[in-house]
Scaffold this active site. Structure first.
Site, PDB file in Angstrom:
ATOM      1  CB  VAL A  15       4.022  -8.433   8.980  1.00 33.06           C
ATOM      2  CG1 VAL A  15       5.404  -7.804   9.092  1.00 33.06           C
ATOM      3  CG2 VAL A  15       3.434  -8.164   7.600  1.00 33.06           C
ATOM      4  CE  LYS A  97      -0.797  -0.627   1.627  1.00 33.17           C
ATOM      5  NZ  LYS A  97      -0.748  -1.952   2.221  1.00 33.17           N
ATOM      6  N   GLY A 126       7.966  -3.743   0.625  1.00 33.72           N
ATOM      7  CA  GLY A 126       8.466  -4.934   1.323  1.00 33.72           C
ATOM      8  C   GLY A 126       9.950  -4.945   1.601  1.00 33.72           C
ATOM      9  N   GLY A 178      -2.760 -15.836  -3.303  1.00 33.98           N
ATOM     10  CA  GLY A 178      -2.678 -15.044  -2.064  1.00 33.98           C
ATOM     11  C   GLY A 178      -2.088 -13.661  -2.275  1.00 33.98           C
ATOM     12  CD  GLU A 181      -5.996  -8.145   1.067  1.00 36.02           C
ATOM     13  OE1 GLU A 181      -6.822  -8.769   1.760  1.00 36.02           O
ATOM     14  OE2 GLU A 181      -4.790  -8.048   1.355  1.00 36.02           O
ATOM     15  CG  ASP A 192      -1.326  -0.966  -2.192  1.00 36.66           C
ATOM     16  OD1 ASP A 192      -1.354  -1.139  -0.962  1.00 36.66           O
ATOM     17  OD2 ASP A 192      -0.346  -1.259  -2.905  1.00 36.66           O
ATOM     18  CE  LYS A 196       2.267  -0.652  -1.013  1.00 32.48           C
ATOM     19  NZ  LYS A 196       2.084  -1.810  -1.899  1.00 32.48           N
TER      20      LYS A 196
HETATM   21  N1  LIG Z   1       1.007  -8.928   4.697  1.00 31.07           N
HETATM   22  C1  LIG Z   1       1.860  -8.269   3.923  1.00 31.07           C
HETATM   23  O1  LIG Z   1       2.418  -8.810   2.965  1.00 31.07           O
HETATM   24  C2  LIG Z   1       2.212  -6.847   4.233  1.00 31.07           C
HETATM   25  C3  LIG Z   1       3.131  -6.173   3.403  1.00 31.07           C
HETATM   26  C4  LIG Z   1       3.490  -4.853   3.706  1.00 31.07           C
HETATM   27  C5  LIG Z   1       2.907  -4.211   4.782  1.00 31.07           C
HETATM   28  N2  LIG Z   1       2.004  -4.882   5.547  1.00 31.07           N
HETATM   29  C6  LIG Z   1       1.405  -4.162   6.680  1.00 31.07           C
HETATM   30  O2  LIG Z   1       1.741  -4.813   7.884  1.00 31.07           O
HETATM   31  C7  LIG Z   1       0.681  -4.666   8.818  1.00 31.07           C
HETATM   32  C8  LIG Z   1       0.242  -6.056   9.297  1.00 31.07           C
HETATM   33  O3  LIG Z   1      -0.220  -6.798   8.194  1.00 31.07           O
HETATM   34  P1  LIG Z   1      -0.531  -8.371   8.284  1.00 31.07           P
HETATM   35  O4  LIG Z   1      -0.697  -8.828   6.882  1.00 31.07           O
HETATM   36  O5  LIG Z   1       0.461  -9.012   9.160  1.00 31.07           O
HETATM   37  O6  LIG Z   1      -1.956  -8.329   8.988  1.00 31.07           O
HETATM   38  P2  LIG Z   1      -2.817  -9.572   9.543  1.00 31.07           P
HETATM   39  O7  LIG Z   1      -2.266 -10.847   9.047  1.00 31.07           O
HETATM   40  O8  LIG Z   1      -4.233  -9.247   9.282  1.00 31.07           O
HETATM   41  O9  LIG Z   1      -2.558  -9.508  11.120  1.00 31.07           O
HETATM   42  C9  LIG Z   1      -3.038  -8.465  11.930  1.00 31.07           C
HETATM   43  C10 LIG Z   1      -2.748  -8.804  13.379  1.00 31.07           C
HETATM   44  O10 LIG Z   1      -3.079  -7.696  14.174  1.00 31.07           O
HETATM   45  C11 LIG Z   1      -3.912  -8.123  15.270  1.00 31.07           C
HETATM   46  N3  LIG Z   1      -4.827  -7.031  15.544  1.00 31.07           N
HETATM   47  C12 LIG Z   1      -5.751  -6.502  14.727  1.00 31.07           C
HETATM   48  N4  LIG Z   1      -6.390  -5.494  15.325  1.00 31.07           N
HETATM   49  C13 LIG Z   1      -5.888  -5.422  16.581  1.00 31.07           C
HETATM   50  C14 LIG Z   1      -6.146  -4.611  17.691  1.00 31.07           C
HETATM   51  N5  LIG Z   1      -7.076  -3.657  17.661  1.00 31.07           N
HETATM   52  N6  LIG Z   1      -5.410  -4.788  18.793  1.00 31.07           N
HETATM   53  C15 LIG Z   1      -4.461  -5.740  18.861  1.00 31.07           C
HETATM   54  N7  LIG Z   1      -4.164  -6.551  17.821  1.00 31.07           N
HETATM   55  C16 LIG Z   1      -4.875  -6.390  16.705  1.00 31.07           C
HETATM   56  C17 LIG Z   1      -4.610  -9.365  14.791  1.00 31.07           C
HETATM   57  O11 LIG Z   1      -4.941 -10.146  15.910  1.00 31.07           O
HETATM   58  P3  LIG Z   1      -5.652 -11.587  15.789  1.00 31.07           P
HETATM   59  O12 LIG Z   1      -4.610 -12.475  15.144  1.00 31.07           O
HETATM   60  O13 LIG Z   1      -5.961 -11.976  17.155  1.00 31.07           O
HETATM   61  O14 LIG Z   1      -6.851 -11.386  14.904  1.00 31.07           O
HETATM   62  C18 LIG Z   1      -3.518 -10.012  13.916  1.00 31.07           C
HETATM   63  O15 LIG Z   1      -2.667 -10.801  14.690  1.00 31.07           O
HETATM   64  C19 LIG Z   1      -0.427  -3.892   8.086  1.00 31.07           C
HETATM   65  O16 LIG Z   1      -0.306  -2.528   8.382  1.00 31.07           O
HETATM   66  C20 LIG Z   1      -0.114  -4.138   6.619  1.00 31.07           C
HETATM   67  O17 LIG Z   1      -0.550  -3.091   5.766  1.00 31.07           O
HETATM   68  C21 LIG Z   1       1.637  -6.184   5.308  1.00 31.07           C
END
Ligand SMILES: NC(=O)c1ccc[n+]([C@@H]2O[C@H](COP(=O)([O-])OP(=O)(O)OC[C@H]3O[C@@H](n4cnc5c(N)ncnc54)[C@H](OP(=O)(O)O)[C@@H]3O)[C@@H](O)[C@H]2O)c1
Length: 431
Positions: A15, A97, A126, A178, A181, A192, A196
């Site tokens: 994101v 969430k 989303g 993708g 998980e 999940d 929501k």
């Molecule tokens: N992906 C989706 O489709 C989606 C949809 C709806 C909501 N969300 C929500 O959006 C949020 C982000 O999701 P994502 O899919 O983007 O996650 P992601 O791809 O796993 O990315 C997480 C990021 O956070 C960083 N991070 C993790 N722990 C950290 C910490 N303690 N301090 C600083 N940075 C930290 C990681 O750093 P590094 O890169 O250095 O490891 C990474 O860049 C989540 O809450 C998720 O539930 C995601």
């Protein structure tokens, strides 16, 4: 001249990368992306950004930052980052969430005390606008119910199964694409969607509802046979998350697979799409459909919140999110009446159906239809016994009575052997 608004992002994954792309493409006037905090500075990034840091203080304690966008995920340390940002007078945007459903009350009351805004449009469904509508326009109406398809992974799996594919193959394809998980348990168990719907219900009814308050049933027991019979009966099978005011004035909260009429709005929502139907007065119905996850759809909603909060900062407005507090009366799911679909595997001996129906009669089931098709194609062998599926639909009954009936059917014994083999499988019919 208008004050510039400075933004820090915590998290540069799926994101976070999508959000940076939107900033670069649109270059919003007077909004500057100052720093992105990551966990691992050495990681190779899909998107370039000049100021990466692994020191979260550069976001949450930096005097020059106005909005902190939390995109790290999970509750720990995300909750701490959010609360510290608020204490330091920063507005917060998140798509998390988990942290909102578990700690929303604490976050919103801290925001109110410190006079800052919280945006979390990306946390549910989303790209579908739902959080802001619930906090704004829809809050002037009286909401009776929310019903949604809130998990794209399970909707994708059920779509493939409606074409005849079995559950495991459909799950494997969802993982390859993708959507799911590596450990899909959180999606397929309904947990999940429970997070929501608890957020949406809290906003709709202005009473704090926790994910634990949601009765949860997943999709792992559904077979293509069930989906085939449902089709014959004129229904689609969907994993529905719902929050409904009951006639007693409490709120029924559940996530469960359900049969819905083919002409219902939600029956036509396939693939990885999400959809939300809200019913109430005087607006009648609010229905919206869109992509529920992924880089673009989620970043789009996060970006909208950043722009909206930047506007509120300039016009010195805050949007308070206030609840009546905990203690909401959640309906006992055992007492909620429902119509439904029952699949039994019946032994191939005379009287097996009669024995099974005897249990239903004892529990006062009013059967609407019973389908049993013979033939080799339909036969299933359980412990060496030839069985045929029998499908029963019925008129409304309390769910507790239904559960008790299923237990009795499973353990039923006669002098000819067990009439019912395997675990009876039940789904609600939502009309
Ligand atoms: N992906 C989706 O489709 C989606 C949809 C709806 C909501 N969300 C929500 O959006 C949020 C982000 O999701 P994502 O899919 O983007 O996650 P992601 O791809 O796993 O990315 C997480 C990021 O956070 C960083 N991070 C993790 N722990 C950290 C910490 N303690 N301090 C600083 N940075 C930290 C990681 O750093 P590094 O890169 O250095 O490891 C990474 O860049 C989540 O809450 C998720 O539930 C995601």
């Amino acid at each position: 001249m208008e004050k510039d608004v400075n933004v820090a992002i915590i998290g540069f994954g799926t994101v976070g990368s999508g959000l940076v792309k939107l900033f670069e493409k649109n270059r919003p006037r007077g909004i500057n992306l100052k720093v992105i905090i990551v966990k691992n500075l050495n990681k190779k990034r899909k998107v370039a950004f000049s100021n990466l840091s692994s020191d979260v203080k550069e976001a949450i304690e930096n005097q020059g930052i106005d909005i902190v966008v939390e995109l790290a995920g999970g509750c720990n340390p995300a909750l701490e980052y959010i609360l510290s940002s608020i204490k330091n007078g920063k507005h917060v945007v998140t798509a998390n969430k988990a942290v909102i459903s578990e700690h929303g009350m604490e976050i919103f009351s801290a925001a109110e005390r410190h006079n800052v805004n919280i945006g979390f449009e990306g946390a549910v469904a989303g790209a579908i606008p739902i959080i802001n509508p619930l906090l704004e326009q829809l809050s002037f109406g009286e909401i009776r119910s929310i019903t949604g398809i809130l998990n794209g992974t399970t909707n994708f799996i059920l779509t493939r199964m409606s074409e005849g594919m079995d559950y495991s193959t459909a799950l494997k394809i969802a993982q390859e694409k993708g959507f799911a998980e590596a450990d899909p348990a959180f999606d397929v168990s309904g947990k999940d969607a429970a997070q929501k719907i608890s957020i949406l219900a809290s906003l709709a009814f202005r009473k704090w509802i926790r994910p634990e308050d949601v009765h949860c049933e997943g999709i792992t027991e559904i077979t293509p046979t069930d989906i085939g019979y449902a089709k014959d009966l004129g229904y689609a099978v969907k994993l529905l998350a719902s929050a409904k005011k009951t006639s007693a004035g409490d709120i029924s909260m559940k996530v469960n697979p359900a049969l819905i009429r083919n002409d219902h709005h939600l029956a036509k929502v396939n693939e990885e799409f999400n959809a939300i139907l809200i019913e109430g007065t005087p607006f009648d119905e609010y229905f919206n459909v869109g992509k529920g996850a992924g880089e673009g759809p989620t970043a789009f909603s996060v970006y909208y919140d950043v722009l909206k909060i930047a506007d509120m900062i300039r016009s010195k407005k805050t949007r308070k999110i206030i609840f009546d507090g905990p203690g909401t009366k959640i309906a006992d799911h055992k007492k909620v009446r429902t119509e439904g679909y029952l699949r039994l595997y019946l032994s191939h001996f005379p009287g097996a159906l009669y024995n099974a129906l005897g249990v239903l009669v004892r529990h006062k089931w009013n059967v609407k239809s019973s389908i049993q098709r013979g033939g080799m194609d339909n036969e299933v062998i359980f412990d060496g016994v030839k069985c045929l599926p029998n499908i029963i639909t019925h008129e409304p009954l309390e769910f507790g009575t239904i559960q008790q009936t299923l237990q009795e059917l499973e353990s039923l014994e006669t002098d000819k052997g067990k009439p019912v083999h395997g675990k009876p499988f039940y789904m609600r019919i939502e009309n």
